[in-house]
Each structure stands twice: as C-alpha cells, then as structure tokens.
Design an enzyme around this catalytic site. Structure first.
Site, PDB file in Angstrom:
ATOM      1  N   TYR A 140      49.321 -19.392 -10.648  1.00  0.00           N
ATOM      2  CA  TYR A 140      49.781 -18.301 -11.506  1.00  0.00           C
ATOM      3  C   TYR A 140      50.302 -17.140 -10.665  1.00  0.00           C
ATOM      4  CZ  TYR A 140      49.596 -14.261 -14.610  1.00  0.00           C
ATOM      5  OH  TYR A 140      49.917 -13.126 -15.307  1.00  0.00           O
ATOM      6  N   LYS A 144      54.150 -15.472 -10.450  1.00  0.00           N
ATOM      7  CA  LYS A 144      54.464 -14.075 -10.725  1.00  0.00           C
ATOM      8  C   LYS A 144      55.165 -13.409  -9.538  1.00  0.00           C
ATOM      9  CE  LYS A 144      54.219 -14.525 -14.169  1.00  0.00           C
ATOM     10  NZ  LYS A 144      55.018 -14.113 -15.353  1.00  0.00           N
TER      11      LYS A 144
END
Length: 245
Positions: A140, A144
C-alpha cells in the site's frame, strides 16, 4: 470505492461525477449524493475495466478536474487480478496511470497519496511483488509513493495542467480503522480545494500537500528518472501510453 471526477463541490455550483466499481455501489453513491451529475461504473482492478471507465468519463465531456482516489488499503492479503497483477498495485497505481492517459486532459489533476509513502522505497525492480514476500502494508505504501511520482511526472510532461498530490491524513474510515487519529472533517478538504481552483494558492503544480499546506514528499517522488521508469513500466504492463505535451 468511489472516485471523485470533475470539480468537487456541488454546494458551490460545480458538477460532480462519481465512480463506483459496480451497479450496487453506484446506487449507494447516488443515494449518498443525489445531486451528482452522473456515476460511472467499472472495475478498476482490471485493465479492461479501467479502460471502460475512461471511455465513460470521456463520453460525458471534458472535465475541469479529476481526483484519483480509488484505492484499497494497507491490510490486504496477496491477491492477483484477472490480469495476473497484485490487486493493490492494479487499483492503487495502475488504474490512476491508465485513467490519466485515457481521460481527455483536464485543467487539474489530484492524486491521493498517504503519509505511509514517506517511509518506503519505490521498488520499481519488483513492482509486481514477484521477488519479495508479500507485505500488505508495504505494498500500500509503495502504491501511494507511486501516486505521488505519477503526479509529478505529469506535472513535468503537461506543464499547462495543475498536477499535484496530497495526503488526507490517517482518518477513521473503513480503510483507516476506528482508531485513526486525524480529523475526518479535514480529510477531504485539500483534494476539493486543489480541484476547485477557487483559491490562487491552489494554482500550483508538481507539489505535495497536507491540509492545504505544502510539505515535502518522499525524495524518491521527486526523482525524474524514477518517475520515467514508473510511467514506462505502467505503459508496458497496460499497453496504454500517456500522451506527450
């Protein structure tokens, strides 16, 4: 999962278009925001589904702003999409790239990052997690970082577009969890501010924001060589190229 497309405040007279991954979620979005102009529907975990979303958006006409905030969170198990890609990468990184490439160029682009991106490497040599043991939190955070890199790559490539990234804070959403400490009422403001362009301070490009203030991103996000490698990888995987200036 809903992405905001077009200028972002119906209360100020802007037209808002939403994205939902299926017809049931589209109905939920309609009920939650009945004043929205439209809801486009498509599964952005697949390359074909993301292309369909882009086509639906273009059929509605040119947009003033697009906010890329479709994402899954940091507690995901390893799962491959129909294209054989890790679903965190496919949704969080690749779909933003494909939609950027396919949607008619708006005046403003906003990419949602996360505070978690500050503490990871882009890992472009293993962007598909074929060499490493899966870690959902790192996957994750890397995605990002990729989103911030994409924002800055587009700012370089399309100088007439305001292209920026931001972190909304760790807020108590379903993704963030009930113990998240940041202010839920602040989380959406920066993205709407950047998209609406009602404040001259939002007329920036290639910048990173937190609560409407500029801050420094992970230094790797600023590296043009890494940016170009990321966009080249996404182009190779998706078969979609970002138009040049």
């Amino acid at each position: 999962m809903a992405s905001w497309l077009r200028n972002c405040s119906p209360k100020k007279g802007h037209q808002v278009v939403l994205h939902a991954r299926n017809v049931d979620r589209a109905a939920d979005a309609r009920n939650a925001l009945p004043q929205a102009e439209a809801v486009v529907v498509g599964d952005v975990s697949t390359i074909a589904g993301t292309k369909k979303v882009g086509a639906q958006v273009n059929a509605l006409g040119r947009f003033d702003a697009v906010i890329h905030n479709a994402a899954v969170g940091y507690r995901e198990a390893h799962r491959l999409t129909a294209d054989g890609l890790p679903h965190v990468f496919a949704i969080n990184t690749l779909s933003a790239y494909i939609l950027t490439a396919l949607i008619d160029r708006p005046q403003r682009l906003v990419y949602l990052s996360s505070g978690m991106h500050h503490h990871v490497d882009a890992n472009l040599d293993d962007i598909l997690w074929k060499k490493r043991r899966w870690n959902g939190s790192e996957a994750y955070a890397e995605s990002k970082l990729h989103d911030a890199m994409l924002a800055f790559a587009i700012a370089r490539r399309w100088p007439e577009v305001f292209s920026n990234s931001l972190e909304p804070g760790w807020v108590p959403t379903r993704m963030g969890g009930p113990g998240a400490p940041d202010d839920m009422d602040q989380a959406h403001l920066t993205q709407a501010w950047l998209a609406a362009g009602d404040d001259p301070r939002a007329d920036a490009t290639g910048e990173y924001f937190y609560h409407r203030k500029r801050m420094s991103p992970n230094p790797q996000a600023r590296d043009p060589d890494l940016q170009d490698r990321l966009t080249a990888l996404c182009a190779e995987i998706s078969g979609v190229a970002v138009p040049k200036a």
